[in-house]
Design a protein around this motif. Structure first.
Motif, PDB file in Angstrom:
ATOM      1  N   PRO A 261       0.820  -1.214   0.000  1.00 46.97           N
ATOM      2  CA  PRO A 261       0.000   0.000   0.000  1.00 46.97           C
ATOM      3  C   PRO A 261       0.854   1.266   0.000  1.00 46.97           C
ATOM      4  CG  PRO A 261      -0.777  -1.570   1.667  1.00 46.97           C
ATOM      5  CD  PRO A 261       0.567  -2.051   1.201  1.00 46.97           C
ATOM      6  N   LEU A 262       0.301   2.342  -0.549  1.00 45.19           N
ATOM      7  CA  LEU A 262       1.005   3.615  -0.566  1.00 45.19           C
ATOM      8  C   LEU A 262       1.210   4.079   0.872  1.00 45.19           C
ATOM      9  CD1 LEU A 262       2.067   5.871  -2.478  1.00 45.19           C
ATOM     10  CD2 LEU A 262      -0.158   6.991  -2.171  1.00 45.19           C
ATOM     11  N   PRO A 263       2.454   4.329   1.286  1.00 45.01           N
ATOM     12  CA  PRO A 263       2.702   4.735   2.682  1.00 45.01           C
ATOM     13  C   PRO A 263       1.934   5.999   3.050  1.00 45.01           C
ATOM     14  CG  PRO A 263       4.756   4.124   1.599  1.00 45.01           C
ATOM     15  CD  PRO A 263       3.710   4.148   0.528  1.00 45.01           C
ATOM     16  N   ALA A 264       1.489   6.064   4.280  1.00 42.02           N
ATOM     17  CA  ALA A 264       0.672   7.189   4.738  1.00 42.02           C
ATOM     18  C   ALA A 264       1.410   8.522   4.666  1.00 42.02           C
ATOM     19  CB  ALA A 264       0.202   6.932   6.167  1.00 42.02           C
ATOM     20  N   ASP A 265       2.750   8.476   4.696  1.00 46.87           N
ATOM     21  CA  ASP A 265       3.506   9.727   4.643  1.00 46.87           C
ATOM     22  C   ASP A 265       3.940  10.099   3.228  1.00 46.87           C
ATOM     23  OD1 ASP A 265       5.344   7.735   4.245  1.00 46.87           O
ATOM     24  OD2 ASP A 265       6.790   8.436   5.751  1.00 46.87           O
ATOM     25  N   ASN A 266       3.455   9.352   2.222  1.00 46.99           N
ATOM     26  CA  ASN A 266       3.802   9.693   0.842  1.00 46.99           C
ATOM     27  C   ASN A 266       3.120  11.003   0.449  1.00 46.99           C
ATOM     28  OD1 ASN A 266       3.595   9.708  -2.212  1.00 46.99           O
ATOM     29  ND2 ASN A 266       4.787   7.846  -1.927  1.00 46.99           N
ATOM     30  N   PRO A 267       3.847  11.965  -0.116  1.00 51.94           N
ATOM     31  CA  PRO A 267       3.248  13.263  -0.467  1.00 51.94           C
ATOM     32  C   PRO A 267       2.109  13.180  -1.475  1.00 51.94           C
ATOM     33  CG  PRO A 267       5.657  13.382  -0.506  1.00 51.94           C
ATOM     34  CD  PRO A 267       5.296  11.936  -0.361  1.00 51.94           C
ATOM     35  N   LEU A 268       2.043  12.109  -2.227  1.00 51.26           N
ATOM     36  CA  LEU A 268       0.977  12.008  -3.232  1.00 51.26           C
ATOM     37  C   LEU A 268      -0.415  12.071  -2.595  1.00 51.26           C
ATOM     38  CD1 LEU A 268       2.469   9.243  -5.560  1.00 51.26           C
ATOM     39  CD2 LEU A 268       2.062  11.638  -6.178  1.00 51.26           C
ATOM     40  N   TRP A 269      -0.530  11.638  -1.353  1.00 50.96           N
ATOM     41  CA  TRP A 269      -1.832  11.675  -0.683  1.00 50.96           C
ATOM     42  C   TRP A 269      -2.400  13.086  -0.615  1.00 50.96           C
ATOM     43  CZ3 TRP A 269      -4.678   7.544   0.030  1.00 50.96           C
ATOM     44  CH2 TRP A 269      -4.105   6.303   0.297  1.00 50.96           C
ATOM     45  N   THR A 270      -1.537  14.066  -0.500  1.00 52.25           N
ATOM     46  CA  THR A 270      -2.012  15.419  -0.214  1.00 52.25           C
ATOM     47  C   THR A 270      -1.785  16.411  -1.341  1.00 52.25           C
ATOM     48  OG1 THR A 270       0.090  15.877   0.902  1.00 52.25           O
ATOM     49  CG2 THR A 270      -1.742  15.152   2.278  1.00 52.25           C
ATOM     50  N   LEU A 271      -1.112  16.018  -2.407  1.00 51.51           N
ATOM     51  CA  LEU A 271      -0.920  16.943  -3.522  1.00 51.51           C
ATOM     52  C   LEU A 271      -2.262  17.196  -4.218  1.00 51.51           C
ATOM     53  CD1 LEU A 271       2.451  15.645  -4.954  1.00 51.51           C
ATOM     54  CD2 LEU A 271       2.007  17.895  -3.980  1.00 51.51           C
ATOM     55  N   PRO A 272      -2.604  18.442  -4.477  1.00 52.99           N
ATOM     56  CA  PRO A 272      -3.952  18.742  -4.986  1.00 52.99           C
ATOM     57  C   PRO A 272      -4.255  18.167  -6.359  1.00 52.99           C
ATOM     58  CG  PRO A 272      -2.550  20.706  -4.997  1.00 52.99           C
ATOM     59  CD  PRO A 272      -1.817  19.659  -4.235  1.00 52.99           C
TER      60      PRO A 272
END
Length: 316
Positions: A261-272
């Motif tokens: 799974p994509l790690p929770a701290d990966n910046p992709l989660w929050t990039l608009p």
């Protein structure tokens, strides 16, 4: 092969479901395993291994000398191609012609969400705010499809229904006639520079790993959308993050990642501009996959060519 030949089904979850289905169809020597220990115990005398995420090092054991055919339960076989544990005489097959429908629908569902700015409509509804606005059409846009196999062909078919211009990139060129313009593996920059949408469906090989790097991303229009439903490592992920942070690209629709799974701290989660889904664009239903496995088993039993045979030199 007769129906008494030993078949081992291995998946970390629902192996017994497929084993029971084969038994109902008359295959009498079918075993299920969900752990490395169970796989090792059931490996002796196994002729056919149907697997997903099998502990491949076990195929180096003497107990695996009877294995003649490994059937992947998915479309991707990059893990099998990287492995040095699979003997050259073992036939490897993958699942083909199962995912075009759902994966192409995923692509256009996500694109319509972006182009129609559905998030804006939903936000206005929550505020009970009547705010008409102009949306953008897919009609007349240029979509580029990297990978023209069975999934790519279905994306092309649906793109035509939206009256889009269709470009394609492939390594063989044998399906070049399906697209308005075709590009080869050394033409990434020319391929992407005029695209409004880039869809990645290539298999992961040494040639395609990180094919979409910073240079390719910056060669795209700032307003373009990137869609990856192939393999996460087709994209140099850290370079994509930098490019998105700079404001380049309208959207990055990502269903696959270098680490899952994509790690929770990966910046992709929050990039608009990033739209994240958990590797769900190509669902494999038990009924459809079961029918596929049965059909290939029958071919094997009759000595007929198997569907989805992997070319080890090509890597897929």
């Amino acid at each position: 092969m007769n129906k008494a030949a030993k078949i081992l089904i291995y998946t970390p979850s629902d192996a017994s479901t497929y084993a029971d289905m084969l038994k109902e169809k008359g295959f009498t020597n079918v075993h299920a395993a969900t752990t490395s220990e169970e796989a090792e115990a059931n490996l002796p005398e196994t002729e056919i291994l149907m697997q997903w995420k099998f502990p491949l090092h076990l195929l180096e054991r003497p107990e695996a000398s009877s294995v003649k055919w490994v059937q992947s339960l998915g479309a991707g076989v990059d893990d099998l191609m990287r492995s040095t544990s699979i003997r050259e005489d073992i036939v490897i097959t993958r699942v083909v012609d199962q995912f075009g429908g759902p994966m192409s629908e995923y692509v256009f569902a996500q694109l319509l969400y972006v182009y129609q700015d559905i998030a804006r409509s939903q936000a206005a509804q929550k505020e009970r705010s009547w705010q008409p606005f102009l949306t953008q059409l897919l009609q007349g846009q240029t979509i580029g499809i990297a990978g023209l196999g069975s999934i790519g062909k279905e994306v092309i078919r649906k793109a035509r229904a939206f009256d889009m211009q269709v470009y394609g990139l492939s390594y063989s060129g044998k399906e070049a006639h399906l697209v308005d313009r075709h590009f080869g593996p050394n033409e990434w920059h020319d391929f992407v520079k005029d695209l409004d949408v880039l869809v990645l469906i290539l298999p992961l090989t040494e040639q395609t790993r990180h094919a979409v790097n910073r240079d390719v991303l910056l060669a795209m229009k700032p307003s373009a959308c990137l869609v990856n439903i192939g393999r996460g490592s087709l994209i140099a992920e850290e370079e994509l993050i930098d490019v998105l942070r700079s404001g380049h690209l309208r959207a990055a629709i990502l269903d696959v990642f270098e680490q899952e799974p994509l790690p929770a701290d990966n910046p992709l989660w929050t990039l608009p501009q990033a739209y994240i889904t958990p590797h769900m664009s190509g669902p494999s239903t038990q009924e459809r996959l079961g029918q596929y496995l049965l059909a290939n088993l029958r071919r094997y039993g009759k000595g007929e060519p198997l569907t989805g045979v992997v070319d080890r030199k090509a890597g897929y």
